[in-house]
Scaffold this active site. Sequence first.
Site: not given
Length: 393
Positions: A188, A250, A269, A275, A285, A295
Amino acid sequence: MRRLVGVLATATLATTLLSSCSSSDESDGAPDDTVTADAPSTSAPTTGSSGSSGSSGSSESATPTYAGPPKVVGEIATGLAAPWGVAFLPNGNAIVTERDTTKVLEIKGPEHSVDTVGVLSDAVGLGDQGGEAGLLGVAVSPDFASDHLLYFYFSTDHDNRIVKARLAHDRLGPITPILTGIPNGFIHDGGRLAFGPDGYLYASTGETGNSALAQDKSSLGGKILRITTDGKPAPGNPFPGSPIWSYGHRNVQGLAFDDDGRLWASEFGEHTWDELNLIQKGHNYGWPTVEGRGDVAGLTNPKVVWDTETNSPSGLAYLDGHLWLGALAGERLWRVTVDGTTASDPKGYFIGRYGRIRTVVAAPDGRLWVTTSNRDGRGTPRAGDDRILLVRP
């Protein structure tokens, strides 16, 4: 021992994280318009025929219109080693970075000759150990005709950084760091660069496997940054004195601007959802609070989500009303229809035919250059890998 090698202790955790792809959400009063891409059954594979050679064809219209599904019509280059960044010079030549060798290549002319113009020896790659660090993104200065500057994102033994260097007489000059101290890790590391229509440089960063960094606005990890060509926070950024443009990411691997100047980003993800996000100034985000859509007040939903087995999204390009997204684990090229702020109808092509797809860029002639990533420590190299495919959209 160097910090990057030190993080090998996290390799067990990394194994879990590597196959993943997503993170975000929205609850700002807007309707939930997220599209969920179905599994392979709706991703009708189309096996393009690959020629032995290809040309970016300056004789073609700059904006040709093609009917039917995309097709591989040639190979720009073969025998590359994990090509990661691709950016075009004003003369149509392309600059390509190799993640693990840290070479900077120039692909020249209609013959697509491949020359090494530099090696960024300060960059540290971990591809032979399955890591993601190394020489990553590249961007060409909007004023290249006068300043001859290229911008690179790469990993050192203690950070990720953005540097610039002058390309002259087919050689890359000394590098000048413009933004240092971006967190790095075994996984990452972000790394994509793109100049926006506003003339500022946008950069994606990862949260290095430490998910808390994505929500920490004092850290540059897990963000999209917006900076000047000297590495300063760009005027109008949402957080005064900070290069951060958006947060809660991420590991963003693709950045693309559409014809109306909107910024789109592809993002890994974890276990469930990858995404495609429409990036807005100052928005959160959602990672690690939410993976995919949710939500939660103050978090922004993705526009499209995929299950992580059919995607693992990397490079992203916009061309003629579509976003084109390369899938690593999913081994395919995704096409997504864009209409304003809506993204819909994701379709996958070339499924399994070329292996891992890393980078997708729109060429000056209106076709796509698509790189494979089978020599990155996680793929299965085939004869001729890695290659850059020429795709008629």
